[in-house]
Design an enzyme around this catalytic site. Structure first.
Site, PDB file in Angstrom:
ATOM      1  CD  GLU A   1      -6.208   4.138   7.833  1.00 39.27           C
ATOM      2  OE1 GLU A   1      -5.570   3.237   8.394  1.00 39.27           O
ATOM      3  OE2 GLU A   1      -6.245   5.325   8.260  1.00 39.27           O
TER       4      GLU A   1
ATOM      5  CE  LYS B   1      -1.966   2.839   9.309  1.00 35.62           C
ATOM      6  NZ  LYS B   1      -3.218   3.226   9.992  1.00 35.62           N
TER       7      LYS B   1
ATOM      8  CB  CYS C   1      -3.404   6.672   8.526  1.00 36.07           C
ATOM      9  SG  CYS C   1      -4.059   7.771   9.820  1.00 36.07           S
TER      10      CYS C   1
END
EC number: 6.3.5.1
Length: 689
Positions: free
Chosen positions: A56, A125, A182
């Site tokens: 990430e 994200k 994540c």
């Protein structure tokens, strides 16, 4: 491409090789980070990987904090991505890197997907953590806030943009992947759950995830669980050396799981860049989704939401003009863990399942005695141990186990003595019936040449003995008000290596019916090693474990030891249990089963073994594997199902499958094996073909 090169190429068998990378980086230095990324991408391509994943915000570093609001850093990240795209133009590998991107005056934490210089899509994200040490909402915007479905980036127009993108390789449609970032995995319902229902077989997570005590185990739990729940592969990689340690630390944790199986994992706290690879079995994922029909039911319940996913199809030719062997190690004994702790746990659990099954059946019938035939071999030994422990559980004396050894024309002195000693050591009622007189009478009645003194040892001669034993046991059960406990195992049922009806095929209850031969060997060994039944019994069990597997139905010169070898006819149980597992559990094609068997068995020095002396560690060439797989396919699919169709009751013990028509496996008794045997011909005869 030659048949040899096709067969010995993992991509031909619906595997893909994927890599997770943890590059060394520098905070707010995209040029440096791009070079490290290019180096690892090159290495992954050289190892014939089809995809490589990076952490990430790997081009900027995750720990930039308010530097993300500096235009210089954002511009440099785009330039770094441009350099990586240029470098990738001649690399036959899909890359996924993380970077911050401005879109419509908002900043998104993104994953960029590319292949040979072309941007395939950008995924922002979805869930941004804003608790404890995380404050991503200070800089970034959640994916759902985006107003557009495509962007211009690095000189490329109309690049798909959004968090509901599926990427599918045209040359391998089973390889459809989805990307989350994540915290998405930490949410109650990760976006990848819906993506899996929409068709993604490989789920990908770019993470930073700082390290705290115990967090690595929690990551493993999340990845393991998500891969299992979604019946998918899950690739995960997190930031490592080089991230800022102003307030946090980073361990560079990467891993690849396949439906709950860990394929590979990085070395945490490494002070240099690293790359690990895993060979993902797409067939396994497809088969599990097809079989577990609740997966399809869930898809139907969410069909409206799933319709919003977009599939990006692109061409990425597979590495197919050379041998590419598996780096992944397959257990030689799929029913027997090579790890000692796991093996002992497996043996104990199977044993307890068998005992519980028998206890319940006795309670249901109201009987308190069992009848069992003891040969001095493995299967009847295991069944006797189960009977004895069942009596212990029911607080009945072991004399309620009426055990009979029934020597025939070919019973060896070795196995007869083992049977006698075993019964005495267990403390059951021990009896002996010589079945030869009743066999002679039967042979006379049916006009068999042996009754006239001719040494004719045909199937009728063998089955008369097996039938007489079973007939005695059932009539003894009537006489004593007892339950006949069968001794045959799953391997014999798979191969049809049992006497139908009035023979070892039949019993009132079959405790071994779903336990394969290789596992029985280890359960007997585990009971011997653990001394659960005393030192004397353990010594006998060890002898039985080492005895040649034989039906002992054809007489020989002195009958000192078993001379008739089952494996000479039906093949090594080691191989046939391997074939059984991948046929029954996954429904694989014969070429794929042979490829896995060769990968597991052709080199005895490779990988780990269960507790087997080095001198007894076999290896098999492709010629042998093909030969015995042919025997297995013909016996399993054409000749043996009628025996399984009327199998006595018995408990299923493992996820590898059972053969009961009331449980795992239902099949017609008159099917053909032609299609499977035709595919057998696609297997080269040896590695030099």
């Amino acid at each position: 491409m030659s048949r040899k090169n096709t067969f010995f190429n993992l991509y031909y068998h619906n595997f893909i090789r994927a890599a997770v990378a943890v590059p060394k980086l520098q905070v707010a230095d995209p040029a440096f980070n791009a070079k490290e990324t290019q180096t690892l991408l090159q290495q992954a391509a050289e190892h014939k990987c089809l995809l490589s994943l990076f952490p990430e915000l790997g081009l900027s570093a995750y720990s930039c904090d308010d530097l993300f609001q500096q235009q210089v850093l954002l511009d440099e990240c785009q330039q770094a991505l441009g350099q990586i795209l240029k470098h990738s133009q001649k690399l036959p590998i899909i890359g996924i890197v993380g970077l911050p991107l401005q879109v419509d005056n908002l900043l998104f934490n993104c994953a960029a997907v590319f292949y040979q210089g072309r941007l395939l899509g950008v995924v922002p994200k979805t869930y941004l953590p804003n608790y404890r040490e995380f404050n991503e909402l200070r800089q970034f915007t959640p994916a759902d806030y985006a107003l557009r479905e495509s962007i211009h980036l690095c000189g490329q127009k109309d690049v798909p943009f959004g968090n509901r993108l599926l990427f599918q390789v045209e040359e391998q449609p089973l390889f459809t992947f989805y990307i989350e970032i994540c915290e998405d995995l930490w949410s109650p319902i990760p976006p990848s759950s819906y993506a899996a229902l929409a068709g993604a077989t490989v789920l990908i997570n770019l993470s930073a995830s700082n390290v705290t005590v115990g967090k690595a185990d929690y990551r493993r739990l999340l990845v393991n669980s998500q891969s299992s729940r979604c019946l998918a592969a899950y690739l995960y990689t997190a930031a490592g050396i080089g991230e800022s340690t102003t307030d946090l630390a980073w361990d560079g944790h990467g891993m690849i799981y396949e439906n709950g199986t860990c394929l590979t994992e990085t070395q945490r706290f490494r002070y240099s860049s690293q790359l690990v690879m895993g060979d993902i079995d797409l067939d396994r994922l497809q088969q599990d989704r097809m079989r577990q029909n609740s997966f399809g039911q869930t898809r139907y319940r969410h069909k409206d939401g799933l319709a919003t996913f977009r599939t990006i199809r692109f061409s990425a030719p597979l590495p197919g003009q050379e041998k590419i062997l598996l780096q992944r190690f397959y257990e030689r004994f799929p029913y027997v863990p090579s790890d000692p702790v796991g093996r002992d746990q497996r043996c104990q659990e199977v044993y307890e399942i068998q005992v519980q099954g028998l206890v319940k059946r006795l309670q249901a019938t109201g009987l308190d005695k069992v009848i069992i035939g003891i040969s001095g071999g493995l299967d009847s030994t295991q069944a006797l141990l189960v009977c004895a422990h069942a009596m212990d559980v029911m607080k009945l004396p072991r004399t309620q186990v009426l055990a009979y050894t029934m020597p025939g024309f070919a019973t060896s002195k070795q196995t007869l003595q083992q049977a006698r000693r075993l019964m005495a050591a267990i403390g059951c009622q021990a009896h002996e019936i010589d079945i030869r007189p009743s066999c002679i009478q039967m042979l006379k009645d049916i006009g068999h040449p042996y009754a006239q003194g001719e040494p004719v040892y045909d199937v009728a001669f063998e089955n008369v003995q097996a039938g007489e034993r079973t007939s005695h046991l059932f009539r003894l059960a009537n006489l004593h008000g007892a339950l006949v406990v069968g001794t045959g195992d799953a391997s014999e049922l798979a191969l049809g290596w049992c006497t139908y009806g009035v023979g070892d095929h039949m019993a009132h209850y079959h405790v071994n019916a779903s336990v394969p031969k290789t596992l029985i060997q280890y359960i007997v060994g585990w009971l011997a090693k653990s001394q659960q039944l005393g030192t004397e019994t353990s010594s006998i069990l060890e002898e039985i474990q080492e005895t040649e597997i034989s039906p002992e139905l054809i007489p020989h010169e002195n009958n000192e030891q078993p001379i008739q070898c089952s494996e000479d006819v039906i093949g090594p149980y080691q191989l046939q249990d391997f074939h059984l597992y991948y046929t029954l559990r996954f429904g694989y094609t014969p070429p794929k089963i042979a490829f896995l068997a060769w990968s597991a068995w052709h080199d005895r020095t490779r990988g780990t073994w269960p507790d087997i002396p080095k001198a007894q560690r076999n290896q098999y060439e492709l010629t042998e594997i093909k030969r015995w797989l042919g025997v297995f396919l013909e016996r399993f699919f054409k000749f043996s199902q009628f025996k399984r169709s009327c199998l006595p009751n018995g408990p299923k013990v493992g996820s590898g499958g059972a053969l009961s028509p009331r449980g795992d496996y239902r099949a017609p008794s008159d099917s053909e094996a032609r299609a499977w045997l035709a595919q057998l011909e696609q297997i080269p005869n040896n590695i030099a073909d």
